[in-house]
Design a protein around this motif. Structure first.
Motif, mmCIF file in Angstrom:
data_model
loop_
_atom_site.group_PDB
_atom_site.id
_atom_site.type_symbol
_atom_site.label_atom_id
_atom_site.label_comp_id
_atom_site.label_asym_id
_atom_site.label_seq_id
_atom_site.Cartn_x
_atom_site.Cartn_y
_atom_site.Cartn_z
ATOM 1 N N ARG A 212 0.791 -1.218 0.000
ATOM 2 C CA ARG A 212 0.000 0.000 0.000
ATOM 3 C C ARG A 212 0.833 1.283 0.000
ATOM 4 N N CYS A 213 2.142 1.153 0.091
ATOM 5 C CA CYS A 213 2.950 2.374 0.220
ATOM 6 C C CYS A 213 3.120 3.173 -1.077
ATOM 7 N N PRO A 214 3.119 2.563 -2.278
ATOM 8 C CA PRO A 214 3.337 3.388 -3.478
ATOM 9 C C PRO A 214 2.225 4.402 -3.712
ATOM 10 N N GLY A 215 2.579 5.490 -4.413
ATOM 11 C CA GLY A 215 1.595 6.468 -4.840
ATOM 12 C C GLY A 215 1.166 6.214 -6.267
ATOM 13 N N ALA A 216 0.170 6.967 -6.722
ATOM 14 C CA ALA A 216 -0.335 6.801 -8.083
ATOM 15 C C ALA A 216 0.661 7.285 -9.138
ATOM 16 N N ASP A 217 1.726 7.956 -8.698
ATOM 17 C CA ASP A 217 2.722 8.475 -9.629
ATOM 18 C C ASP A 217 3.790 7.453 -9.996
ATOM 19 N N VAL A 218 3.625 6.202 -9.558
ATOM 20 C CA VAL A 218 4.639 5.182 -9.846
ATOM 21 C C VAL A 218 4.724 4.854 -11.335
ATOM 22 N N ASN A 219 5.914 4.419 -11.734
ATOM 23 C CA ASN A 219 6.062 3.669 -12.972
ATOM 24 C C ASN A 219 5.683 2.229 -12.611
ATOM 25 N N PRO A 220 4.571 1.694 -13.158
ATOM 26 C CA PRO A 220 4.110 0.364 -12.722
ATOM 27 C C PRO A 220 5.140 -0.739 -12.926
ATOM 28 N N TYR A 221 5.922 -0.648 -13.989
ATOM 29 C CA TYR A 221 6.918 -1.686 -14.260
ATOM 30 C C TYR A 221 7.976 -1.721 -13.155
ATOM 31 N N LEU A 222 8.440 -0.551 -12.754
ATOM 32 C CA LEU A 222 9.488 -0.499 -11.737
ATOM 33 C C LEU A 222 8.933 -0.879 -10.366
ATOM 34 N N ALA A 223 7.734 -0.424 -10.045
ATOM 35 C CA ALA A 223 7.152 -0.739 -8.735
ATOM 36 C C ALA A 223 6.892 -2.235 -8.611
ATOM 37 N N MET A 224 6.379 -2.856 -9.687
ATOM 38 C CA MET A 224 6.111 -4.297 -9.628
ATOM 39 C C MET A 224 7.410 -5.096 -9.604
ATOM 40 N N ALA A 225 8.429 -4.623 -10.324
ATOM 41 C CA ALA A 225 9.733 -5.287 -10.251
ATOM 42 C C ALA A 225 10.273 -5.218 -8.822
ATOM 43 N N ALA A 226 10.069 -4.084 -8.165
ATOM 44 C CA ALA A 226 10.581 -3.910 -6.807
ATOM 45 C C ALA A 226 9.899 -4.846 -5.816
ATOM 46 N N VAL A 227 8.570 -4.970 -5.895
ATOM 47 C CA VAL A 227 7.883 -5.835 -4.927
ATOM 48 C C VAL A 227 8.254 -7.299 -5.147
ATOM 49 N N ILE A 228 8.412 -7.690 -6.410
ATOM 50 C CA ILE A 228 8.771 -9.078 -6.691
ATOM 51 C C ILE A 228 10.201 -9.362 -6.228
ATOM 52 N N ALA A 229 11.120 -8.452 -6.536
ATOM 53 C CA ALA A 229 12.509 -8.650 -6.116
ATOM 54 C C ALA A 229 12.615 -8.714 -4.598
ATOM 55 N N ALA A 230 11.947 -7.795 -3.916
ATOM 56 C CA ALA A 230 12.003 -7.781 -2.453
ATOM 57 C C ALA A 230 11.380 -9.045 -1.871
ATOM 58 N N GLY A 231 10.230 -9.459 -2.423
ATOM 59 C CA GLY A 231 9.573 -10.659 -1.927
ATOM 60 C C GLY A 231 10.395 -11.907 -2.149
ATOM 61 N N LEU A 232 10.982 -12.031 -3.334
ATOM 62 C CA LEU A 232 11.788 -13.214 -3.625
ATOM 63 C C LEU A 232 13.104 -13.205 -2.835
ATOM 64 N N HIS A 233 13.605 -12.020 -2.531
ATOM 65 C CA HIS A 233 14.760 -11.944 -1.628
ATOM 66 C C HIS A 233 14.412 -12.565 -0.283
ATOM 67 N N GLY A 234 13.220 -12.247 0.219
ATOM 68 C CA GLY A 234 12.784 -12.835 1.486
ATOM 69 C C GLY A 234 12.637 -14.336 1.412
ATOM 70 N N VAL A 235 12.125 -14.829 0.275
ATOM 71 C CA VAL A 235 11.956 -16.272 0.094
ATOM 72 C C VAL A 235 13.321 -16.954 -0.003
ATOM 73 N N GLU A 236 14.204 -16.374 -0.794
ATOM 74 C CA GLU A 236 15.540 -16.956 -0.979
ATOM 75 C C GLU A 236 16.295 -17.059 0.347
ATOM 76 N N LYS A 237 16.172 -16.029 1.186
ATOM 77 C CA LYS A 237 16.896 -16.003 2.456
ATOM 78 C C LYS A 237 16.120 -16.657 3.589
ATOM 79 N N GLY A 238 14.886 -17.074 3.321
ATOM 80 C CA GLY A 238 14.064 -17.680 4.363
ATOM 81 C C GLY A 238 13.777 -16.724 5.504
ATOM 82 N N LEU A 239 13.527 -15.441 5.184
ATOM 83 C CA LEU A 239 13.313 -14.440 6.226
ATOM 84 C C LEU A 239 12.034 -14.725 7.009
ATOM 85 N N LYS A 240 12.068 -14.349 8.276
ATOM 86 C CA LYS A 240 10.916 -14.517 9.166
ATOM 87 C C LYS A 240 10.326 -13.153 9.510
#
Length: 315
Positions: A212-240
């Motif tokens: 919910r943090c992004p604003g309507a001024d985002v570039n959708p491609y970059l914002a979606m790349a960011a959430v996926i990269a951050a999420g998969l980083h958590g999965v790869e590292k097994g973050l809790k």
């Protein structure tokens, strides 16, 4: 899937320039969230927008008025990530083109007026193996799979490092004001709209994460790349998940540091982020950081209406 809030003005590109972007007229007055009456007043614009989305194969889950004069919120139907970004940018462009036909102007600025709510650009995410929702676990206490928890933990951990991809403009940070609904801390909650990360859990079909943090001024491609990269980083590292979910209106977030208030601060963090460089590559990080630094330098050279009002006469 993306959803955007946006203001619509009873203006044209010519009229806003003639007014020097001051004293603009909203398409409707007052605060009428979810108003059938307000939507019907401009039914022709509304209907044409819906028709365009169907014709261009990005149907809408919902389109309605939101809090604020002339504010609409759109929820674009979900799809795979790249197509979801395509749909998001097509909607923003299409809304402006259709608006011009009817003599009105949609704006996706994060915060066009200090005294009114800002405009969000929420991103919904789920993960499927083609047969089932991998974020759902009926046996877990919150119906959240361990994979979901790690994906969420990754986004919490990376929010401040990827921040310019969520808040890319000078104006983005005007929206990050306490008490105006926009989340300002890396918090999560169960179906809590005051958190940066809203967990929507409960059924195999609907369980998902809303960033919910992004604003309507985002570039959708970059914002979606960011959430996926951050999420998969958590999965790869097994973050809790190391912090409990917030409750109420940010209760439990008192000791969590808030987001920086300027583009240059987040850009410096982004440029120095090892995680961003690992997932997005040095070439992208260096180039995108340079564009944001250029944007900041343009802002430093600008003389604003705030400065004129504050200093012109009294200094």
């Amino acid at each position: 899937a993306a959803e955007f809030e946006f203001f619509v003005f009873d203006e044209t590109p010519g009229s806003v320039r003639a007014k020097n972007y001051q004293g603009l007229k909203n398409i409707t007055p007052g605060f009428f969230g979810y108003s059938v009456l307000r939507s019907s007043v401009h039914a022709d614009f509304y209907a044409e927008l819906l028709a365009l989305c169907e014709k261009m194969r990005f149907p809408l889950e919902g389109l309605h008025t939101e809090t604020g004069p002339g504010v609409y919120e759109v929820a674009i139907q979900f799809s795979e990530a790249l197509e979801a970004a395509d749909r998001a940018i097509l909607f923003k462009t299409g809304a402006k083109e259709i608006g011009k036909r009817f003599g009105v102007m949609p704006s996706f600025m994060a915060k066009w007026n200090q005294h009114l709510p800002g405009c969000s650009g929420h991103i919904h995410q789920s993960l499927s193996d083609g047969k089932k929702n991998l974020f759902y676990d009926a046996k877990a206490a919150r119906s959240m799979s361990q994979l979901f928890e790690s994906y969420l933990a990754g986004q919490i951990a990376c929010l401040m490092e990827f921040a310019p991809m969520f808040w890319p403009t000078i104006n983005s940070y005007k929206r990050l004001v306490d008490g105006f609904w926009a989340p300002v801390k890396p918090t999560w909650g169960m179906d809590n709209r005051t958190a940066s990360f809203r967990v929507i859990a409960g059924s195999p079909k609907a369980t998902r994460l809303e960033t919910r943090c992004p604003g309507a001024d985002v570039n959708p491609y970059l914002a979606m790349a960011a959430v996926i990269a951050a999420g998969l980083h958590g999965v790869e590292k097994g973050l809790k998940l190391t912090t409990p979910p917030i409750t109420g209106t940010n209760q439990g977030a008192e000791h969590i540091p808030r987001a920086p208030r300027t583009l240059i601060e987040t850009t410096r963090n982004f440029r120095e982020s090892k995680i961003a460089r690992d997932w997005l590559g040095d070439t992208f990080v260096d180039h995108f950081a340079a564009t944001r630094e250029w944007e900041w330098r343009q802002w430093l050279d600008a003389v604003t209406d705030w400065e004129m009002k504050r200093y012109f006469e009294i200094i």
